[in-house]
Motif scaffolding. Structure first.
Motif: not given
Length: 569
Positions: A81-107
């Motif tokens: 999602r982040l590598a696709a920018l500016p293609l795609g929805d920036p909000l979706a990319a931000s949410r995906a990065a936040a979800a990955a960050a939360e997973e990293s915290l759990r790990q």
């Protein structure tokens, strides 16, 4: 890197069968290894660079959508999602990065989490309180304290600008274990504003804010208020029955009971924290064992204190928590120093110093260097490079002046000790934080005795006597043990001319220190007995003190005992 034919087909818009045919041809020319792996990462990178930027972004977007449809790993989705920018929805990319960050915290991958939260903010293109709080928490857990503080300040500024008491409260609570007085002064108005603006009924945030307010009140010398506030926070947390909130309320209550009268209470609070591990997570066990370590050290039960560190370390290793590792290093250093294993203590302090430096944390670095200075002073006539570190970490505070006077008196630099001591208030007027109370009273006895100040020593004796059974440590984060409180009572009594009383205290100190295995302090006790007893009795004590000092490499004590022995000839 494995190549997934299904993903390649989805991204390319062709059938899986056609994809397999193309991959077989790539294997035939050795661009791809059998089993569909790139022969080298450079091959993959070269293929990507051959694509136009728009085509590359389109492939990333299709890959993200493919993994999203199949509940792929958050890190995969965020990457594409982040590598696709500016293609795609920036909000979706931000949410995906936040979800990955939360997973990293759990790990427990805290640096990765901080980076991903930052990327989420960049993708969103505007400040966001939730993301800023997440980033600050990740930075804190990664032991990057100054960055975590700056990010928390950004979140608080945004919350105040947008009248958002929830985010303001969460900004104040990013670092619940950080008791740096400078930071507590920063978040104090955030706590008060959030408490005033949040609904008055029981809530997790209100209980956590009350707990933080109690810690601040301890630092502000408001011991009675801290006791009331921490009790209210704990009662609310118990009504809510939220395990994480209970841990923070127990921590606040531990701070409120950090004075010498609260050691047994802190043992029980630590036990309760450990018991919450199943519900609150491994962090509860870490803090519970550390609280019990502090209490056991002040109770003189050093072997049990060391056992708590062993239990904590097993959990801290799994959590990859740098802050807890720093506490562990200092705790192990305190025990090693107290037992005369000075090389082991230095090695642990070196580890603690590296952890503090990694986080660019002047408060932690100053705490480490204070500890090192006391160790150095106990075995030599030097304080090392500690003075600059202490001033950098604590400024010109009373704690700094207490510490420096104590260090200078230990090495026999009485002129500098007096220069600092003269800035101390009379003991009856000293404002003392509860966790530091016993150490301050011990400081008046130690420095007062070195300078012959009978008024200070009389006041110290009166205040120390109720705690004669304890050992001289702080009530929180015990990084130094001064051995039995009886030793300091002996110093004060001797200064006041009560030599018989002083001798009784020194004997009691040696008994207590022997039970705890604190050999250097036994040597100091023998030396003081040699000073206050008649020569016929003193000689044996001087010889014993000298033998221990030589064996452990305590050069200053060795020289003083040798001088005393020579005077007997």
């Amino acid at each position: 890197m494995d190549i997934d034919p299904v993903t390649v087909a989805a991204v390319s818009g062709v059938t899986v069968e056609d994809t397999l045919t193309e991959l077989d041809e790539a294997v035939a020319i050795a661009a791809v290894l059998p089993g569909f792996r790139f022969a080298h990462d450079l091959v993959r990178d070269s293929l990507m660079l051959d694509l136009a930027p728009t085509d590359r972004a389109r492939i990333h977007l299709r890959a993200a959508e493919h993994f999203e449809a199949r509940d792929g790993h958050p890190a995969q989705i965020a990457h594409h999602r982040l590598a696709a920018l500016p293609l795609g929805d920036p909000l979706a990319a931000s949410r995906a990065a936040a979800a990955a960050a939360e997973e990293s915290l759990r790990q427990f991958a805290y640096e990765d989490a901080a980076r991903l939260f930052d990327q989420a903010l960049s993708a969103l293109g505007r400040p966001d309180g939730e993301l800023l709080i997440g980033k600050a928490v990740a930075q804190y857990l990664a032991n990057d304290i100054p960055l975590a503080q700056r990010t928390s300040e950004q979140a608080a500024e945004l919350a105040r600008r947008t009248s958002d008491p929830v985010t303001l409260a969460r900004a104040a609570l990013v670092m619940p274990e950080q008791a740096d007085p400078i930071w507590l002064r920063t978040i104090k108005p955030w706590c008060e504003q959030a408490l005033a603006e949040l609904p008055a009924e029981d809530s997790v945030l209100r209980s956590r804010l009350l707990a933080m307010r109690a810690v601040i009140e301890v630092t502000d010398y408001a011991a009675d208020e801290a006791m009331r506030t921490s009790s209210a926070a704990l009662a609310m947390a118990e009504r809510l029955d939220d395990p994480t909130t209970l841990i923070e309320a127990l921590r606040a209550h531990k701070h409120a009971h950090s004075g010498p009268a609260g050691a047994e209470v802190r043992l029980e609070l630590g036990r309760r924290a450990v018991a919450l591990t199943v519900r609150a997570g491994d962090a509860a066990a870490c803090w519970g064992h550390l609280w019990r370590y502090d209490a056991f050290m002040q109770l003189g039960r050093v072997h049990e204190a060391e056992g708590e560190l062993d239990l904590c370390e097993r959990v801290a290793t799994r959590l990859n928590w740098q802050l807890v590792r720093w506490h562990l290093c200092l705790g192990r250093a305190a025990i090693a120093q107290g037992q005369g294993r000075f090389a082991d203590a230095d090695a642990q302090l070196d580890r603690a110093s590296r952890l503090a430096d990694r986080g660019d944390n002047p408060h932690a670095h100053a705490g480490t260097e204070i500890t090192r200075a006391y160790y150095t002073a106990a075995s030599s006539n030097q304080v090392g490079d500690a003075v600059a570190a202490i001033v950098r970490g604590f400024g010109s505070s009373l704690m700094t002046r207490f510490t420096l006077a104590g260090l200078y008196s230990l090495i026999g630099d009485l002129d500098r000790a007096r220069a600092q001591f003269d800035t101390w208030p009379p003991i009856a007027e000293a404002q003392v934080q509860e966790w530091y109370r016993l150490s301050v009273y011990g400081g008046y006895a130690q420095v007062g005795a070195a300078l012959g100040d009978t008024v200070a020593c009389a006041g110290a004796y009166e205040r120390l006597l109720p705690y004669a059974a304890l050992h001289m440590t702080t009530g929180s984060n015990a990084v130094i043990t001064g051995g039995s409180v009886h030793f300091y009572l002996g110093l004060a009594a001797a200064c006041c001319g009560r030599t018989s009383v002083a001798a009784d205290h020194f004997r009691a100190a040696n008994t207590s220190n022997a039970a705890a295995g604190l050999v250097p302090h036994i040597a100091q006790g023998h030396f003081q007995l040699a000073l206050v007893l008649p020569r016929a009795e003193a000689l044996a004590h001087a010889r014993e003190a000298h033998a221990i000092a030589v064996r452990l490499g305590m050069s200053r004590l060795s020289a003083r005992t040798q001088e005393l022995l020579t005077s007997y000839v």
